[in-house]
Design a protein around this motif. Structure first.
Motif, PDB file in Angstrom:
ATOM      1  N   VAL A  71      20.795  33.702  44.062  1.00 35.62           N
ATOM      2  CA  VAL A  71      19.955  34.442  45.009  1.00 35.62           C
ATOM      3  C   VAL A  71      20.762  35.396  45.882  1.00 35.62           C
ATOM      4  N   GLY A  72      21.876  34.948  46.434  1.00 35.41           N
ATOM      5  CA  GLY A  72      22.672  35.822  47.299  1.00 35.41           C
ATOM      6  C   GLY A  72      23.134  37.064  46.575  1.00 35.41           C
TER       7      GLY A  72
ATOM      8  N   TRP B 155      21.786  38.311  43.920  1.00 38.31           N
ATOM      9  CA  TRP B 155      20.592  39.098  43.576  1.00 38.31           C
ATOM     10  C   TRP B 155      20.174  39.949  44.766  1.00 38.31           C
ATOM     11  N   LEU B 156      20.148  39.353  45.958  1.00 35.10           N
ATOM     12  CA  LEU B 156      19.768  40.109  47.156  1.00 35.10           C
ATOM     13  C   LEU B 156      20.771  41.230  47.444  1.00 35.10           C
ATOM     14  N   ASP B 157      22.035  40.994  47.109  1.00 33.45           N
ATOM     15  CA  ASP B 157      23.072  42.005  47.322  1.00 33.45           C
ATOM     16  C   ASP B 157      23.064  43.093  46.252  1.00 33.45           C
TER      17      ASP B 157
ATOM     18  N   VAL C   6      13.698  32.513  48.427  1.00 34.66           N
ATOM     19  CA  VAL C   6      14.244  33.862  48.527  1.00 34.66           C
ATOM     20  C   VAL C   6      13.754  34.539  49.810  1.00 34.66           C
ATOM     21  N   GLY C   7      12.492  34.359  50.144  1.00 34.97           N
ATOM     22  CA  GLY C   7      11.964  34.932  51.378  1.00 34.97           C
ATOM     23  C   GLY C   7      12.675  34.390  52.601  1.00 34.97           C
TER      24      GLY C   7
ATOM     25  N   VAL D 174      15.755  33.063  52.725  1.00 33.59           N
ATOM     26  CA  VAL D 174      17.135  33.548  52.729  1.00 33.59           C
ATOM     27  C   VAL D 174      17.172  35.001  53.190  1.00 33.59           C
ATOM     28  N   SER D 175      16.245  35.788  52.717  1.00 27.59           N
ATOM     29  CA  SER D 175      16.181  37.193  53.107  1.00 27.59           C
ATOM     30  C   SER D 175      15.916  37.334  54.611  1.00 27.59           C
ATOM     31  N   ASP D 176      14.988  36.535  55.134  1.00 28.92           N
ATOM     32  CA  ASP D 176      14.699  36.566  56.572  1.00 28.92           C
ATOM     33  C   ASP D 176      15.907  36.139  57.389  1.00 28.92           C
TER      34      ASP D 176
ATOM     35  N   ARG E  14      19.108  36.332  56.523  1.00 26.09           N
ATOM     36  CA  ARG E  14      20.097  37.409  56.470  1.00 26.09           C
ATOM     37  C   ARG E  14      19.754  38.533  57.441  1.00 26.09           C
ATOM     38  N   ALA E  15      18.496  38.913  57.477  1.00 34.74           N
ATOM     39  CA  ALA E  15      18.072  39.982  58.389  1.00 34.74           C
ATOM     40  C   ALA E  15      18.296  39.575  59.840  1.00 34.74           C
TER      41      ALA E  15
END
Length: 75
Positions: free
Chosen positions: A14-15, A17-19, A44-45, A47-49, A51-52
């Protein structure tokens, strides 16, 4: 990877992929898994939140005297 990712494999990627750091084949496998796995999509949502939110945190301030010494070239 054999054409389908398990949840544990997806979570590990996931990390990256997000990168945007996965090769096209891995990226496609992650995206296919997310289409059929609501728990991983929710992960994923989150993790994305997270990170933001971390990116919004202010970093530590550099002391002025240290900046002055760096500008002077002092060791």
């Amino acid at each position: 990877m054999d054409g389908y990712l398990r949840c544990d494999q997806t979570v590990r990627l996931v990390g990256s992929w997000l990168d945007g750091a996965l090769d096209p084949g891995q990226r496609e496998l992650v995206e296919l898994h997310l289409l059929v796995c609501p728990p991983c999509l929710e992960y994923v949502g989150k993790v994305s939140d997270l990170r933001a939110a971390l990116l919004e945190l202010a970093g530590p301030q550099t002391p002025g005297r240290l900046l002055a010494r760096l500008e002077e070239g002092a060791p």
